[in-house]
Design an enzyme around this catalytic site. Structure first.
Site, PDB file in Angstrom:
ATOM      1  N   PHE A   1       0.492  -1.925  -0.002  1.00  0.00           N
ATOM      2  CA  PHE A   1      -0.390   0.009  -0.179  1.00  0.00           C
ATOM      3  C   PHE A   1       1.005   1.077  -0.143  1.00  0.00           C
ATOM      4  O   PHE A   1       2.030   1.141   0.236  1.00  0.00           O
ATOM      5  CB  PHE A   1      -0.957   0.174   1.470  1.00  0.00           C
TER       6      PHE A   1
ATOM      7  N   PRO B 254       7.055  11.856  -2.229  1.00  0.00           N
ATOM      8  CA  PRO B 254       8.146  12.336  -2.227  1.00  0.00           C
ATOM      9  C   PRO B 254       8.833  13.169  -1.316  1.00  0.00           C
ATOM     10  O   PRO B 254       9.470  14.100  -0.501  1.00  0.00           O
ATOM     11  CB  PRO B 254       9.414  12.684  -3.693  1.00  0.00           C
TER      12      PRO B 254
ATOM     13  N   GLY C 270       5.729  13.600   4.239  1.00  0.00           N
ATOM     14  CA  GLY C 270       6.305  12.220   4.795  1.00  0.00           C
ATOM     15  C   GLY C 270       4.601  11.689   5.729  1.00  0.00           C
ATOM     16  O   GLY C 270       3.206  11.189   5.306  1.00  0.00           O
ATOM     17  N   SER C 271       4.775  12.294   6.823  1.00  0.00           N
ATOM     18  CA  SER C 271       3.353  11.956   7.301  1.00  0.00           C
ATOM     19  C   SER C 271       2.194  12.598   7.450  1.00  0.00           C
ATOM     20  O   SER C 271       0.969  12.923   7.930  1.00  0.00           O
ATOM     21  CB  SER C 271       3.334  11.824   9.398  1.00  0.00           C
TER      22      SER C 271
ATOM     23  N   HIS D 182      28.114  -6.263  24.493  1.00  0.00           N
ATOM     24  CA  HIS D 182      28.726  -6.539  23.663  1.00  0.00           C
ATOM     25  C   HIS D 182      30.256  -6.397  23.292  1.00  0.00           C
ATOM     26  O   HIS D 182      31.147  -6.616  22.614  1.00  0.00           O
ATOM     27  CB  HIS D 182      28.398  -7.344  21.766  1.00  0.00           C
ATOM     28  N   GLY D 183      30.455  -5.023  24.072  1.00  0.00           N
ATOM     29  CA  GLY D 183      31.654  -4.328  23.166  1.00  0.00           C
ATOM     30  C   GLY D 183      31.411  -4.478  21.984  1.00  0.00           C
ATOM     31  O   GLY D 183      30.204  -3.659  20.874  1.00  0.00           O
ATOM     32  N   GLY D 184      32.937  -4.632  21.409  1.00  0.00           N
ATOM     33  CA  GLY D 184      33.064  -4.702  20.258  1.00  0.00           C
ATOM     34  C   GLY D 184      33.078  -5.526  19.347  1.00  0.00           C
ATOM     35  O   GLY D 184      33.053  -5.021  18.105  1.00  0.00           O
TER      36      GLY D 184
ATOM     37  N   GLU E  68       5.318   3.458   9.338  1.00  0.00           N
ATOM     38  CA  GLU E  68       3.152   4.061  10.750  1.00  0.00           C
ATOM     39  C   GLU E  68       3.644   5.054  10.329  1.00  0.00           C
ATOM     40  O   GLU E  68       2.074   5.321  11.860  1.00  0.00           O
ATOM     41  CB  GLU E  68       3.686   2.676  11.350  1.00  0.00           C
TER      42      GLU E  68
ATOM     43  N   THR F 265       5.924   8.384  12.133  1.00  0.00           N
ATOM     44  CA  THR F 265       6.797   8.846  13.452  1.00  0.00           C
ATOM     45  C   THR F 265       7.104   8.740  14.552  1.00  0.00           C
ATOM     46  O   THR F 265       5.655   8.807  15.069  1.00  0.00           O
ATOM     47  CB  THR F 265       7.761  10.198  12.687  1.00  0.00           C
TER      48      THR F 265
END
Length: 404
Positions: A127, A132, A135-136, A357-359, A382, A384
């Site tokens: 849909f 362009p 947006g909303s 997780h670090g690096g 859907e 912002t």
């Protein structure tokens, strides 16, 4: 089954469906998702598997060959699928928004023609509202339909179509000022919009006379699924492909569909956050620093506690919004709250898992790197977060109107 994000009061059928979907996600999606995502490859084998499970007909009534399940069942399935790979849930979501709009607003002929093939997964839906230059702000759309005999001629450019290439049916919102003076159309832009059901061939380029899908938009995350533009240049659509058979109702039809979509985005946020928590809590028990697993450091335990609380809270709000819609009540307040909270919490939980997780969180070898790029899309899709807060604020002022 994980301890977090449990849903009370489910029927045996709902539990069986969710168990089947979760098993499919664990076996067929999670092992291949990161590799496919890095290649930006459409997950055809996964989609075929979902088709075999009947997932494309999950909410379509049984009389049309679907399973006739509730929005809650659908949202919980989306949560499971997004836990595996969010892009796959996008393939399902746009299909279901179109199916839902057909079920709620289509003519009997339109339901009979499309819904059985949509339930089977033979027709895939997409849909389009956005353009362009906007947006909303849907009221500002410029794409236009002009009646010419028994057909309408559509011109304009649409943007951000999920499934734009792979779909074979697109619900397109355009301006059609039939029966309105120019002054009325300008004063009440929402009453001058119509949804057209546009059938097309899957693929890219000119997919039917007057309709072009230029190609996939290259994105930071949310890969695999095709996101496209749509260009209409003299596209001729029969009058019987106006959704519901009457012009001028498109905005309200689309907003009804977007309420379902917002519950879906909330469910996606819940699923991605769950997966991020799973990755974080697992890694924290395997990684050692200063002579012990990092999970035994209080700083990490605090992070895990906050992450789990956010997963649980977002899930509860998502379930509440879905159940309210299923009961036939207005749920735009609850859907807006759920979408806003789940997407914000998802971003935060993913970032905390990334930090744990670090690096290694920065390495493409680890799944959390993919989630870190996917989560931001939920802040935009859907509507912002800012749009959700506007909706929530307006609805609260309706509910708590000052009596002075």
């Amino acid at each position: 089954m994980a301890r977090l994000a449990q849903t009370a009061g489910l029927t045996d059928i709902q539990q069986e469906i969710l168990s089947t979907v979760r098993d499919f996600v664990d076996k067929e999606i999670i092992p291949v998702a990161t590799e496919l995502e890095h290649r930006d490859e459409y997950p055809q084998q996964i989609v075929d598997g979902l088709k075999e499970l009947g997932l494309f007909g999950l909410m379509i009534p049984e009389e049309y060959g679907g399973l006739g399940e509730s929005l809650l069942t659908y949202a919980l399935c989306v949560e499971e699928i997004a836990r595996g790979w969010m892009s796959v849930s996008g393939i399902i979501n746009t299909h279901f928004i179109v199916a839902y709009m057909l079920k709620q607003h289509g003519t009997q002929e339109q339901k009979d023609h499309f819904l059985p093939r949509m339930a089977a997964g033979d027709i895939r839906g997409a849909f389009s509202m956005s353009e362009p230059a906007l947006g909303s702000d849907v009221s500002a759309i410029t794409s236009k339909a002009v009646k010419d005999g028994e057909e309408y001629v559509l011109n304009g450019q649409k943007m951000w179509l999920t499934n734009g290439g792979t779909s074979s049916l697109v619900a397109v919102l355009v301006r059609s000022d039939e029966g309105l003076t120019p002054e009325e159309a300008a004063a009440k832009p929402h009453k001058s919009m119509t949804t057209f059901l546009v059938e097309k061939e899957p693929g890219f380029g000119e997919v039917r006379p007057g309709l072009t899908i230029p190609g996939k938009i290259d994105k930071m995350g949310y890969k695999g699924v095709d996101t496209t533009e749509l260009i209409m240049d003299g596209l001729r659509i029969p009058a019987d492909r106006v959704l519901g058979g009457v012009t001028g109702r498109g905005f309200y039809q689309m907003m009804d569909g977007v309420e379902v979509g917002r519950v879906n985005v909330a469910a996606r946020g819940c699923g991605v956050a769950q997966r991020a928590f799973e990755l974080g809590v697992s890694y924290a028990q395997q990684r050692h620093t200063f002579g012990k697993p990092i999970a035994q450091h209080q700083a990490i335990q605090f992070k895990l506690a906050e992450m789990a609380t956010k997963v649980e809270a977002a899930h509860a709000m998502m379930v509440n919004a879905a159940r309210k819609k299923d009961s036939g009540e207005r749920n735009d307040l609850e859907a807006g709250m759920a979408k806003y909270l789940a997407s914000e919490y998802c971003k935060e939980v993913v970032e905390d898992a990334f930090r744990i997780h670090g690096g290694y969180g920065f390495s493409k070898e680890y799944e959390i790197e993919r989630l870190y790029r996917e989560a931001p899309m939920l802040l935009i899709g859907e509507g912002t977060a800012e749009i959700q807060k506007m909706i929530i604020g307006r609805r609260l002022l309706e509910e708590y109107r000052f009596q002075g």
